[in-house]
Design an enzyme around this catalytic site. Structure first.
Site, mmCIF file in Angstrom:
data_model
loop_
_atom_site.group_PDB
_atom_site.id
_atom_site.type_symbol
_atom_site.label_atom_id
_atom_site.label_comp_id
_atom_site.label_asym_id
_atom_site.label_seq_id
_atom_site.Cartn_x
_atom_site.Cartn_y
_atom_site.Cartn_z
ATOM 1 N N LYS A 1 0.849 -1.190 0.000
ATOM 2 C CA LYS A 1 0.000 0.000 0.000
ATOM 3 C C LYS A 1 0.884 1.239 0.000
ATOM 4 O O LYS A 1 1.911 1.277 0.689
ATOM 5 C CB LYS A 1 -0.894 -0.031 1.246
ATOM 6 C CG LYS A 1 -1.923 1.087 1.338
ATOM 7 C CD LYS A 1 -2.784 0.917 2.589
ATOM 8 C CE LYS A 1 -3.834 1.996 2.734
ATOM 9 N NZ LYS A 1 -4.658 1.792 3.946
ATOM 10 N N SER B 1 -9.640 2.257 3.173
ATOM 11 C CA SER B 1 -8.777 3.032 2.308
ATOM 12 C C SER B 1 -7.865 2.165 1.430
ATOM 13 O O SER B 1 -7.361 2.646 0.436
ATOM 14 C CB SER B 1 -7.905 3.975 3.146
ATOM 15 O OG SER B 1 -6.976 3.256 3.928
ATOM 16 N N SER C 1 -9.689 0.051 7.232
ATOM 17 C CA SER C 1 -9.142 0.191 5.882
ATOM 18 C C SER C 1 -8.703 -1.110 5.241
ATOM 19 O O SER C 1 -8.461 -1.150 4.039
ATOM 20 C CB SER C 1 -7.962 1.166 5.888
ATOM 21 O OG SER C 1 -8.433 2.474 6.045
#
Lengths: 457, 463
Positions: free
Chosen positions: A61, A138, A163
């Site tokens: 990420k 997210s 997330s």
């Protein structure tokens, strides 16, 4: 191909790593053109070390620092930032022979539930099942690529309030978030340090453990990293705790699917009712106060001086320059959370908001401890809704958006490990159940979840 | 306006740890001592330096403070280019220690609190702060451990502040947590029962005295004009004045939150006991011991107790030399010469033997104390053999009455006016005569003998 099988084949030279990786890069590029899961793709990925994960393709990420690879947090203010060091997890993965293939898109600094809060230099990821819908956030890129990839791959993602769980649910894959402090945060770009965790999104539940074993464990560079060992648990008859209130607030189809799962689990385990009243009632408010308070201080450093965006500064007062850079490159949501977080810690409001919220977090942790006296694991739906369409989100009220984290926030606030398992529904999209267990029972939870995953299939 | 001044100090003390407060970069001035942590790079996390905590506890114990049970770090948030994260990791509640005391003569200075924090980067301006078009931020200082010590507003003069700071530095050196390479920065709050003015950024003890004296005079003047206001001023060491920095209407808003990346650190009783046991002899205890052990005058004992290295020299020679001679010579002649040259006693530690030889010669009446003073003034800047110096410079004591009488006669003859003055009751003139003779003999004349001869010569001179 599952991770362990893949690693075995690589070891026995049945897979040529070089060919495999260059093929993957081609595939990733193609997927990315259509679905936008990556902020950057590594040109010629190759393993740097021999180790337990030799050759394993991993996406990271873009909220996690990678040496020599642009790291942006999907925010315009960090565009162009190429770090000179690696996050501890990245270092550990590389040392174990894993290969970083690229940086996945996310909501800027992790601020969001639909992965639409991104800088102007980025593109929102599209749901792998239907491109008109969101991936969830997210960690949207991580969820999307995990579903879409037809090759062996594991995604390293992060969770502050949901997330990992939300995009896993929306994309129909497995998400695991460890006990707070089990995986070092050194090199994770801070959103809210007291809540941030690094975890894993995977296509197969069996893929989680081998990767977790590499990234977990004490790190002296993270002062909140735990030095205690992960516990195992002996359970004669598994007690699964159900939160009735959680089932009442979700979408009808989701409720039916989750109730279906519970029925199947009941054949193997004892179902008990547990109460998470405080977590359900005050969780969202508590979370947004603590998270934004911390975030507003963490984002103060982005001022166009040392990294990321910068512009001609000469002849300007620093306040003017800082305001200009921050005004120009922070998105609306970044500004909202900075303002909110600054407000709740100001003299005169701090006692009413920030201090109170930290007290309620302690009560929530206490509530979980009580619940774990009654049940070994707690089962809830992960998300109350199916992935909305992108244009629907744009019309949503900000409070409704924040409230969509209602079910994922409690275990994140309490810092307990949790895992999401995809569940088929009668609709186009799958949904997901979330299992959580007591602090530091992470591997045990994964083992139980693997069993439950089989029971409900 | 005759109001007494009310002064409180905030002292920022850089402490001498090997590494910085939250990373492993070397502390103090050196090249390339920055890393992602002290640059505040995204993703970098602080790890507290245990040694810095131990050092701060040492100081807290030496100042008789009450220690906190837990160390909690906070984020103090404000935007400034010298602050890499735009917040400073510091302490708020509880401070590391509070309610300390330090005796300065008969007065007790109350210490409100002391705590640990990180030093920001340093900023330099190519020209004046207000007219420069840019500034240079040097991050090598960023993250250096600081102890911030806050006193109650209990000083009433600049001199008292100086004495306090001198003693504080002596204690810091005794505790081995501070040396010449460490910087001490002081903010002073000064008021004359009127609005409180904060003077920021005073860089040395001498400057503190100057700045406060300047500010007291300025405030008296402005009060008369009715223009005195609450504000923050900056000490400018070049112009030796305080300059306006900002007006202060209310307390600043720092939006403190607990630093979530650092776990709460328990200060255990065992840890405190261990540090207590290892505490060295502190200035007050030292002064007491010096008086008892060497029977020297209390005023000398006090001076020696406050200067760690000077006292080292003293204790090294006091077994061979009369302690009273050694103490008085070190505290007056040597200390004076060091002060004049702006040197620390540490610089002459390697000249202990020479000082001893000089004083032996004084003791055995081989040279005059004046001669010893002149030699020591040279010895401070350069090491040399004092015995050789005495013989090549012809400085051995002269007590040949005939030889001295000749010189004295010359001096008396050439200063008829002075002789008249003496006879008219100006007895100070005698010192002038003796001094002149001393100078003419390169300080080798026996001053007692010179005195005798001069008196006789004046007596005998015709009216």
């Amino acid at each position: 191909m599952k991770v362990l099988e893949f690693l075995q084949k690589v070891k026995q030279n049945e897979i040529n790593i070089e060919d495999y990786l260059s093929e993957i890069v081609q595939k990733v590029r193609k997927i990315n053109d259509e679905y936008h899961y990556f902020n950057s793709i590594v040109e010629n990925p190759k393993p740097e070390h021999k180790g337990k994960l030799f050759g394993l393709p991993v996406s990271v990420k873009d909220l996690i620092i990678t040496k020599g690879i642009e790291t942006t947090a999907s925010s315009d203010i960090l565009k162009g930032f190429i770090p000179k060091y690696d996050a501890t997890v990245v270092e550990r993965l590389k040392n174990a022979g894993a290969v970083i293939i690229g940086k996945t898109v996310c909501d800027a600094f992790g601020f969001g539930s639909f992965n639409l809060n991104i800088g102007k230099s980025f593109q929102p990821p599209l749901n792998p099942i239907d491109k008109k819908h969101v991936t969830g956030g997210s960690s949207g890129g991580a969820g999307g690529i995990t579903q879409k990839a037809d090759f062996t791959h594991v995604a390293i993602a992060t969770s502050t309030g949901g997330s990992i769980e939300c995009p896993s649910a929306f994309c129909g894959v497995y998400g695991f978030c460890p006990t707070y402090g089990l995986v070092s945060r050194y090199g994770l770009i801070s959103y809210a340090d007291s809540l941030d965790k690094i975890g894993i999104i995977a296509k197969y539940i069996e893929d989680i453990k081998p990767v977790l074993k590499i990234i977990a464990g004490h790190d002296e560079k993270d002062n909140t990293s735990l030095s205690q060992q992960v516990k195992t648990k002996e359970v004669e008859c598994l007690k699964v705790g159900i939160v009735t209130q959680a089932l009442e607030i979700v979408n009808e189809e989701i409720r039916k699917a989750v109730e279906g799962c519970i029925k199947k689990i009941e054949k193997h385990a004892e179902i008990v009712e547990v109460s998470l009243q405080k977590a359900m009632k005050y969780g969202v408010a508590t979370y947004y106060i603590i998270a934004t308070a911390e975030a507003s201080t963490n984002l103060a450093r982005y001022c166009g001086l040392r990294f990321g965006r910068n512009e001609k500064i000469e002849s300007k007062h620093f306040r003017e320059y800082f305001a200009e850079i921050r005004g120009k490159y922070f998105s609306e949501e970044e500004k909202r959370r900075i303002l909110l977080g600054t407000f709740v810690r100001m003299a005169g409001f701090k006692q009413r908001y920030y201090v109170k919220a930290t007290k309620i977090r302690k009560l929530v942790i206490e509530e979980y401890k009580q619940a774990f006296n009654k049940a070994d694991i707690i089962l809830t739906p992960t998300m109350a809704i199916f992935p909305p369409k992108i244009d629907e989100v744009e019309k949503m009220d900000i409070i409704d958006i924040y409230n969509s984290d209602l079910l994922t926030i409690p275990p994140n606030l309490a810092g307990v490990p949790h895992i999401t398992i995809p569940v088929q529904t009668n609709k186009k999209f799958p949904t997901s159940i979330m299992l959580c267990s007591n602090h530091l029972t992470d591997y045990w939870l994964i083992d139980i979840a693997t069993k439950i995953d089989k029971w409900i299939k | 306006m005759t109001e007494k001044a009310k002064i409180g100090l905030e002292v920022h003390i850089q402490i001498k740890t090997k590494s910085k407060l939250f990373c492993s970069c070397p502390s103090g001035k050196s090249e390339n001592n920055v890393c992602p942590i002290c640059l505040g790079m995204p993703g970098a996390l602080p790890t507290p330096n245990k040694k810095a905590i131990e050092y701060a506890i040492r100081l807290a114990l030496a100042l008789n403070c009450e220690l906190a049970e837990k160390i909690i770090f906070w984020r103090k948030c404000y935007f400034y280019p010298d602050l890499p994260k735009n917040f400073q990791i510091t302490q708020l509640e509880p401070p590391l220690a509070k309610n300390g005391k330090l005796k300065i003569g008969k007065k007790i200075i109350y210490i409100r609190e002391l705590h640990l924090e990180e030093d920001p980067a340093s900023i330099t301006y190519p020209a004046d702060i207000h007219s420069s078009r840019y500034c240079i931020v040097d991050h090598s200082r960023s993250g250096t451990p600081l102890i911030e010590l806050v006193t109650e507003p209990c000083f009433d003069s600049a001199k008292q502040c100086r004495l306090f700071l001198t003693k504080l530095v002596a204690i810091l050196k005794c505790l081995k947590i501070f040396d010449e390479s460490c910087v001490l920065r002081v903010d002073a709050n000064v008021s004359l029962n009127g609005p409180r003015v904060e003077i920021k950024n005073i860089g040395s003890i001498k400057e503190v005295e100057r700045a406060i004296n300047y500010e007291i005079i300025r405030q008296k003047h402005f009060a008369k004009l009715g223009k005195l206001k609450r504000e923050t001023r900056l000490w400018d060491s070049t112009s030796k004045t305080t300059k306006p920095m900002r007006e202060k209407e209310t307390e600043e808003e720092y939006g403190y939150i607990v630093e979530p990346n650092i776990s709460v650190i328990e200060i255990t009783k065992e840890f405190i006991e261990k540090i207590k046991k290892e505490l060295p002899e502190l200035p007050d205890q030292k002064a007491e011991r010096l008086i008892k052990q060497y029977k020297i005058k209390p005023e000398f004992a006090e001076i020696l107790s406050l200067d760690y290295d000077l006292c080292e020299i003293f204790e090294n020679i006091a077994t061979d030399i009369s302690p009273n001679l050694a103490a008085s010579f070190l505290c007056t002649e040597v200390a004076g010469a060091l002060n004049y040259e702006e040197l620390e006693a540490k610089a002459i530690l390697d000249r202990t033997e020479e000082i001893k030889e000089l004083l032996e010669m004084v003791e055995k009446n081989k040279i005059t104390r004046k001669a010893a003073k002149k030699i020591v003034e040279k010895l401070i800047s350069k090491k040399f053999s004092v015995k050789q110096f005495v013989s090549t410079q012809d400085m051995y004591l002269v007590s040949d009455e005939k030889k001295l009488e000749e010189i004295c006669k010359k001096v008396v003859k050439e200063n008829k006016k002075a002789v008249e003055d003496y006879k008219n009751g100006k007895e100070k003139v005698l010192q002038f005569f003796i001094g002149t003779v001393m100078k003419m003999t390169n300080f080798s004349a026996d001053p007692q003998l010179v005195r005798k001869i001069i008196l006789r010569l004046i007596e005998n001179s015709a009216n």
